[in-house]
Every structure is written in C-alpha cells, then in structure tokens.
Design an enzyme around this catalytic site. Structure first.
Site, PDB file in Angstrom:
ATOM      1  N   LYS A  79      50.007  29.269   8.515  1.00  0.00           N
ATOM      2  CA  LYS A  79      49.938  29.943   7.202  1.00  0.00           C
ATOM      3  C   LYS A  79      51.358  30.283   6.723  1.00  0.00           C
ATOM      4  CE  LYS A  79      46.820  31.111   5.079  1.00  0.00           C
ATOM      5  NZ  LYS A  79      46.002  30.426   4.044  1.00  0.00           N
ATOM      6  N   TYR A  91      47.640  29.814  14.182  1.00  0.00           N
ATOM      7  CA  TYR A  91      47.083  30.069  12.852  1.00  0.00           C
ATOM      8  C   TYR A  91      48.135  30.704  11.928  1.00  0.00           C
ATOM      9  CZ  TYR A  91      44.770  32.769   9.166  1.00  0.00           C
ATOM     10  OH  TYR A  91      44.444  33.325   7.958  1.00  0.00           O
ATOM     11  N   THR A 126      47.919  35.487   4.377  1.00  0.00           N
ATOM     12  CA  THR A 126      47.442  36.541   5.284  1.00  0.00           C
ATOM     13  C   THR A 126      48.578  37.465   5.706  1.00  0.00           C
ATOM     14  OG1 THR A 126      46.594  36.872   7.528  1.00  0.00           O
ATOM     15  CG2 THR A 126      47.773  34.827   7.146  1.00  0.00           C
ATOM     16  N   ASP A 127      48.214  38.684   6.107  1.00  0.00           N
ATOM     17  CA  ASP A 127      49.241  39.611   6.626  1.00  0.00           C
ATOM     18  C   ASP A 127      49.741  39.176   8.007  1.00  0.00           C
ATOM     19  OD1 ASP A 127      46.972  40.242   8.122  1.00  0.00           O
ATOM     20  OD2 ASP A 127      47.042  42.399   7.718  1.00  0.00           O
ATOM     21  N   GLU A 128      49.021  38.236   8.659  1.00  0.00           N
ATOM     22  CA  GLU A 128      49.409  37.831  10.023  1.00  0.00           C
ATOM     23  C   GLU A 128      50.756  37.119  10.057  1.00  0.00           C
ATOM     24  OE1 GLU A 128      46.474  36.179  12.571  1.00  0.00           O
ATOM     25  OE2 GLU A 128      44.877  37.428  11.760  1.00  0.00           O
TER      26      GLU A 128
HETATM   27  P1  NAD Z   1      36.676  30.465   5.927  1.00  0.00           P
HETATM   28  O1  NAD Z   1      37.006  29.823   7.235  1.00  0.00           O
HETATM   29  O2  NAD Z   1      35.458  31.292   5.810  1.00  0.00           O
HETATM   30  O3  NAD Z   1      36.594  29.345   4.785  1.00  0.00           O
HETATM   31  C1  NAD Z   1      37.513  28.299   4.700  1.00  0.00           C
HETATM   32  C2  NAD Z   1      36.949  27.262   3.745  1.00  0.00           C
HETATM   33  O4  NAD Z   1      37.904  26.197   3.651  1.00  0.00           O
HETATM   34  C3  NAD Z   1      35.622  26.639   4.228  1.00  0.00           C
HETATM   35  O5  NAD Z   1      34.705  26.561   3.168  1.00  0.00           O
HETATM   36  C4  NAD Z   1      36.030  25.254   4.713  1.00  0.00           C
HETATM   37  O6  NAD Z   1      35.004  24.288   4.565  1.00  0.00           O
HETATM   38  C5  NAD Z   1      37.213  24.952   3.799  1.00  0.00           C
HETATM   39  N1  NAD Z   1      38.152  23.992   4.407  1.00  0.00           N
HETATM   40  C6  NAD Z   1      38.663  24.023   5.675  1.00  0.00           C
HETATM   41  N2  NAD Z   1      39.437  22.944   5.876  1.00  0.00           N
HETATM   42  C7  NAD Z   1      39.419  22.228   4.720  1.00  0.00           C
HETATM   43  C8  NAD Z   1      40.028  21.022   4.312  1.00  0.00           C
HETATM   44  N3  NAD Z   1      40.810  20.314   5.144  1.00  0.00           N
HETATM   45  N4  NAD Z   1      39.819  20.594   3.041  1.00  0.00           N
HETATM   46  C9  NAD Z   1      39.038  21.292   2.197  1.00  0.00           C
HETATM   47  N5  NAD Z   1      38.398  22.429   2.540  1.00  0.00           N
HETATM   48  C10 NAD Z   1      38.601  22.882   3.788  1.00  0.00           C
HETATM   49  O7  NAD Z   1      37.981  31.289   5.551  1.00  0.00           O
HETATM   50  P2  NAD Z   1      38.133  32.680   4.794  1.00  0.00           P
HETATM   51  O8  NAD Z   1      38.041  33.775   5.779  1.00  0.00           O
HETATM   52  O9  NAD Z   1      37.263  32.692   3.599  1.00  0.00           O
HETATM   53  O10 NAD Z   1      39.669  32.579   4.342  1.00  0.00           O
HETATM   54  C11 NAD Z   1      40.019  31.966   3.116  1.00  0.00           C
HETATM   55  C12 NAD Z   1      41.521  32.042   2.923  1.00  0.00           C
HETATM   56  O11 NAD Z   1      41.958  33.398   2.952  1.00  0.00           O
HETATM   57  C13 NAD Z   1      42.319  31.341   4.031  1.00  0.00           C
HETATM   58  O12 NAD Z   1      43.422  30.710   3.446  1.00  0.00           O
HETATM   59  C14 NAD Z   1      42.760  32.477   4.958  1.00  0.00           C
HETATM   60  O13 NAD Z   1      43.966  32.149   5.619  1.00  0.00           O
HETATM   61  C15 NAD Z   1      42.953  33.589   3.948  1.00  0.00           C
HETATM   62  N6  NAD Z   1      42.759  34.962   4.468  1.00  0.00           N
HETATM   63  C16 NAD Z   1      41.615  35.288   5.158  1.00  0.00           C
HETATM   64  C17 NAD Z   1      41.439  36.603   5.583  1.00  0.00           C
HETATM   65  C18 NAD Z   1      40.186  37.030   6.331  1.00  0.00           C
HETATM   66  O14 NAD Z   1      40.127  38.168   6.809  1.00  0.00           O
HETATM   67  N7  NAD Z   1      39.158  36.210   6.441  1.00  0.00           N
HETATM   68  C19 NAD Z   1      42.425  37.559   5.322  1.00  0.00           C
HETATM   69  C20 NAD Z   1      43.585  37.173   4.637  1.00  0.00           C
HETATM   70  C21 NAD Z   1      43.734  35.873   4.203  1.00  0.00           C
HETATM   71  O1  DAU Z   2      44.661  39.894   9.074  1.00  0.00           O
HETATM   72  C1  DAU Z   2      44.091  38.868   8.336  1.00  0.00           C
HETATM   73  C2  DAU Z   2      43.397  37.900   9.258  1.00  0.00           C
HETATM   74  O2  DAU Z   2      42.231  38.559   9.736  1.00  0.00           O
HETATM   75  C3  DAU Z   2      43.013  36.581   8.586  1.00  0.00           C
HETATM   76  O3  DAU Z   2      44.179  35.913   8.205  1.00  0.00           O
HETATM   77  C4  DAU Z   2      42.202  35.705   9.532  1.00  0.00           C
HETATM   78  O4  DAU Z   2      41.763  34.539   8.844  1.00  0.00           O
HETATM   79  C5  DAU Z   2      40.993  36.489  10.002  1.00  0.00           C
HETATM   80  O5  DAU Z   2      40.287  35.731  10.946  1.00  0.00           O
HETATM   81  C6  DAU Z   2      41.430  37.830  10.611  1.00  0.00           C
HETATM   82  O6  DAU Z   2      42.126  37.618  11.864  1.00  0.00           O
HETATM   83  P1  DAU Z   2      41.854  38.529  13.161  1.00  0.00           P
HETATM   84  O7  DAU Z   2      42.261  37.771  14.353  1.00  0.00           O
HETATM   85  O8  DAU Z   2      42.405  39.896  12.978  1.00  0.00           O
HETATM   86  O9  DAU Z   2      40.225  38.646  13.044  1.00  0.00           O
HETATM   87  P2  DAU Z   2      39.075  38.565  14.145  1.00  0.00           P
HETATM   88  O10 DAU Z   2      37.804  38.953  13.468  1.00  0.00           O
HETATM   89  O11 DAU Z   2      39.104  37.304  14.912  1.00  0.00           O
HETATM   90  O12 DAU Z   2      39.482  39.739  15.156  1.00  0.00           O
HETATM   91  C7  DAU Z   2      39.631  41.083  14.720  1.00  0.00           C
HETATM   92  C8  DAU Z   2      40.040  41.907  15.938  1.00  0.00           C
HETATM   93  O13 DAU Z   2      38.932  41.961  16.862  1.00  0.00           O
HETATM   94  C9  DAU Z   2      41.199  41.316  16.717  1.00  0.00           C
HETATM   95  O14 DAU Z   2      41.999  42.362  17.260  1.00  0.00           O
HETATM   96  C10 DAU Z   2      40.521  40.566  17.864  1.00  0.00           C
HETATM   97  C11 DAU Z   2      39.288  41.401  18.127  1.00  0.00           C
HETATM   98  N1  DAU Z   2      38.106  40.662  18.628  1.00  0.00           N
HETATM   99  C12 DAU Z   2      37.687  39.567  17.921  1.00  0.00           C
HETATM  100  C13 DAU Z   2      36.600  38.825  18.340  1.00  0.00           C
HETATM  101  C14 DAU Z   2      36.155  37.600  17.557  1.00  0.00           C
HETATM  102  C15 DAU Z   2      37.419  41.078  19.777  1.00  0.00           C
HETATM  103  O15 DAU Z   2      37.787  42.101  20.393  1.00  0.00           O
HETATM  104  N2  DAU Z   2      36.337  40.345  20.177  1.00  0.00           N
HETATM  105  C16 DAU Z   2      35.911  39.223  19.530  1.00  0.00           C
HETATM  106  O16 DAU Z   2      34.929  38.593  19.983  1.00  0.00           O
END
Ligand code: NAD
Ligand code: DAU
Length: 349
Positions: free
Chosen positions: A161, A157, A132-134
């Site tokens: 990562k 988190y 992730t970019d975080e």
């Molecule tokens: P998600 O939470 O939707 O899915 C995670 C999946 O991993 C689920 O299916 C869960 O059952 C599985 N999982 C969790 N713990 C596990 C374990 N101990 N063993 C096996 N499986 C397990 O997540 P996502 O949003 O699809 O993110 C997927 C990947 O991409 C993550 O590594 C996250 O850090 C990365 N990522 C997400 C975003 C985003 O915006 N969602 C952005 C950048 C990177």
């Molecule tokens: O940048 C990549 C990341 O983006 C991934 O690595 C993470 O897995 C993914 O969850 C996401 O993280 P964020 O914290 O940016 O996403 P989230 O949807 O939780 O929040 C997006 C923005 O909205 C953040 O500034 C917090 C704000 N927010 C979020 C929620 C859930 C609110 O204002 N209200 C809310 O209820």
C-alpha cells in the site's frame, strides 16, 4: 449525466458502501464499479442498488492493463476512486506476491490509463487513492499518526500500500496528475469479510467456536464505522484539496482484548445468553509475525478543514454491525462455505 466515475473494488467491504452512497446521493453521476470478484468481492453486497439507472458493473482485474485501458477508452472516466486491493495482513504474510501484483502493479495500471486519457486536459479530473494508516508503521504507547508522519510499513500488505501511495504522489509530481490520498484506520460494519477480527469473532461466537486472540491481546487499533468512512470519501472527493493527504480515523482507540470483551457482552445480550458465556470462548494463540503494536490516527485535519467527523459512537456502530450479521445469516453462511473453511484451517491450525 454530468460525470462518469470509476470506483474500483466496489464489490468489497468498504467499496460497496462507497458505491451505494455515490449511486444514491448523485443520480446525475454515472457510477462504474470495476471489480475482479476475488474471494473478497461479493455482488450480494449491492443487491439493493444493482438496478439503478446510473450504476454499471464491470468485472475486470486491475492487473490486466489491456482490459483497464479499454475500459478507460470506452467510458472516458472523469474521476477514479480506487479501493481495489488485497487487504488482509495475514494473507499478505503467506502470499505476498498477490499483494504486490494487485496493490502496486494494479495501481500503476490505473494511473497509466488515467494519464493517457487525461493528459491533454486535467481540468475537472481526479484520481482518488484510498490507503491505510498501516503505511506509517507502529506507534509506541503514546502519539498519533499525522499526515506528515514518515512512512515505515512493516508487513507485505502495508509495504504494497505504501508503494502505491508513493506512485500516486509521483504521478502528481511528475505528470501533473490531479490526486488526493486518504489513509484510514480500521473499519468495521456490515458486509465485512469474516477473515477480519470483528466479523470473524461474531461468526465464531454465533457458532460457539474459540475466539483466537493473537499474542497477549494488548495490540491497539482505532476503529471507524464503515458508513462514516464512505461519508469521508464523499467529502474528500468533492471538497478535498488536490495533491493533499487526509488521515481518517474514529477518535476511537481500543486494545484488542477490551474490544473483544465488549463484543462478547453485546453478543450475550443479543443472543439471550448468560453474561460471561461468550468470553469463555477467548483463546490466546500464536502471534501474527511482525504484528504492529499500536495504530492511532489524528483525524483533525479532515475534521477542521473539511468538516467531517464520525456520526456514530463505537457502542452504537458495533450494535448495528452485530444486528446486521445476526439478521443476514445467509450472507454469512454463503461466504464462510467452501474456500473459507480451507483458509480458516490453514490460518488457525
Ligand atoms: P476488501 O478485501 O473487502 O475488498 C477488496 C475488493 O477489491 C474486493 O471486492 C476484491 O474483489 C477487489 N479486488 C481485489 N483484487 C482485485 C484486482 N486485482 N482487480 C480488481 N478488483 C480486485 O477490502 P476493504 O476492506 O473493503 O478495503 C478497500 C480498500 O480500503 C483497500 O484499498 C484497503 O487497503 C483500504 N483500507 C481498508 C481498511 C479496512 O479496515 N478494511 C482501512 C483502511 C484502508
Ligand atoms: O488499519 C487499517 C487496516 O486495518 C487496513 O488497512 C486493513 O486492510 C485491515 O485488514 C485492518 O488491518 P488489521 O491487521 O489491523 O485488521 P485485522 O482485523 O486483521 O486485525 C485487527 C487486530 O486483531 C490486529 O491486532 C490483529 C488482531 N487479530 C486479528 C485476527 C484476524 C486477532 O487477535 N485474531 C484474529 O484472528
């Protein structure tokens, strides 16, 4: 079948799009989806491809080293695309250990299993770690994250990562493990669990519930349509240079409040509500502790070196996403029943 590829976390949001793309685009590969099916994993996400000849599902937890080793021994994977993780920042603030176990120890278990299987011949093997970019921390009002930006994670988190990214690179440096890492910005699209901003707000607008905006709402994120992230992962898996890092982003920065207003406008139109109706649901609430102010990705390396770029505009992607949630009420109702209600009450009390 000429390759067996392990995709971890394939029942989750991004993972399910990656599994679908690999299963349909590469019938010559055997795709093994390994997922523990936590609250975020949902096999409904893969109903359309679950019977494909080249697809296998294995329920397993990546923190269970013995089970993981057994599966590597059984399938003799040629490649790993590692997405399984605890992924929601708010949950990492209330329960950091779950993130440390899965994201750090789970990644270490996969690296150890891959090393054991591949150590005599790394030829044709690849460990692809999705991050992730975080990990780069928070930006000021200007500037972008580059692949060379120093790590500065700010939440449990992102720290977990970042640790896993370091482990992958350390295994590359120490043991010669062939790897690539990508760091992506915020994804949105169909099948995202409604704890994250967009699906949570879509669900609340649908149910006329308040839209909880953290702090002043001026936090900034760079949004990418999930199908474009899956395309980028395919590109990097097949054409990325080993040992490299690629940032992936949408060239698409939005302040939360501006994005929420666009969402409200599109939702009013699609639900046939009077303009301005959904915006009235906006409610400013207590901020997230340690909330990162701004993320913005410079994705020019993957664009220039590998020819990948987003395929849809944000307005198009958002419209497709809203339509999907409105047409898949059963999916949404299923995932928002039971434990979700408890989570919601605790998080937004
Ligand atoms: P998600 O939470 O939707 O899915 C995670 C999946 O991993 C689920 O299916 C869960 O059952 C599985 N999982 C969790 N713990 C596990 C374990 N101990 N063993 C096996 N499986 C397990 O997540 P996502 O949003 O699809 O993110 C997927 C990947 O991409 C993550 O590594 C996250 O850090 C990365 N990522 C997400 C975003 C985003 O915006 N969602 C952005 C950048 C990177
Ligand atoms: O940048 C990549 C990341 O983006 C991934 O690595 C993470 O897995 C993914 O969850 C996401 O993280 P964020 O914290 O940016 O996403 P989230 O949807 O939780 O929040 C997006 C923005 O909205 C953040 O500034 C917090 C704000 N927010 C979020 C929620 C859930 C609110 O204002 N209200 C809310 O209820």
């Amino acid at each position: 079948m000429n390759k067996t590829i392990l995709i971890t976390g394939g029942a989750g949001f991004i993972g399910s799009h990656v599994v679908r793309l690999f299963v349909t685009k590469y019938p010559e590969y055997k795709i093994v989806n390994l997922d523990a099916l936590t609250y975020a994993g949902n096999l409904e996400n893969l109903k359309d491809i679950e019977k494909a000849d080249n697809y296998i599902f294995e329920k397993a937890d990546i923190t269970d080293a013995e089970h993981i080793n057994k599966l590597f021994d059984q399938y003799k994977f040629d490649g790993v695309v590692h997405l399984a993780a605890e992924s929601h920042v708010d949950r990492s603030i209330t329960d950091p250990n779950a993130f440390i176990y899965t994201n750090v120890m789970g990644t270490a278990n996969l690296l150890n299993a891959a090393r054991e299987l591949w150590k005599d011949n790394y030829e044709g093997k690849l460990f692809y770690h999705i991050s992730t970019d975080e990990v780069y921390g928070s930006l000021g009002e200007t500037g972008f994250f580059l692949e060379t930006t120093p790590y500065d994670p700010q939440s449990p988190y992102s720290a977990s990562k970042a640790s896993s990214d370091h482990l992958v690179r350390a295994y590359g440096n120490t043991y010669g493990m062939p790897f690539v890492v990508t760091n992506c910005s915020n994804n949105y699209g169909q099948n995202q669990f409604p704890e994250k901003l967009l699906p949570l707000f879509i669900n609340n607008i649908r149910n006329n519930k308040p839209l909880p905006v953290y702090g002043d709402g001026k936090y900034t994120r760079d949004w990418l349509y999930v199908v474009d992230h899956a395309r980028a992962i395919d590109t990097v898996y097949h054409n990325g240079k080993q040992g490299e890092t690629y940032n992936i982003g949408g060239f698409n920065e939005w302040q939360n409040i501006e994005l929420i207003k666009l969402l409200c406008k599109q939702m009013d139109e699609k639900l046939g509500r009077e303009a301005g109706t959904s915006e009235e649901l906006i409610t400013y609430v207590k901020d997230r502790p340690g909330h990162d102010r701004r993320y913005a990705i410079d994705a020019n390396k993957i664009k220039n070196e590998l020819g990948w770029e987003p395929s849809v505009t944000f307005e198009e992607g958002l419209s497709i996403t809203i339509d999907w949630y409105l047409n898949n009420e059963e999916w949404l109702n299923n995932v928002t029943s039971g434990d979700y209600q408890k989570y919601y009450e605790k998080q937004y009390a």
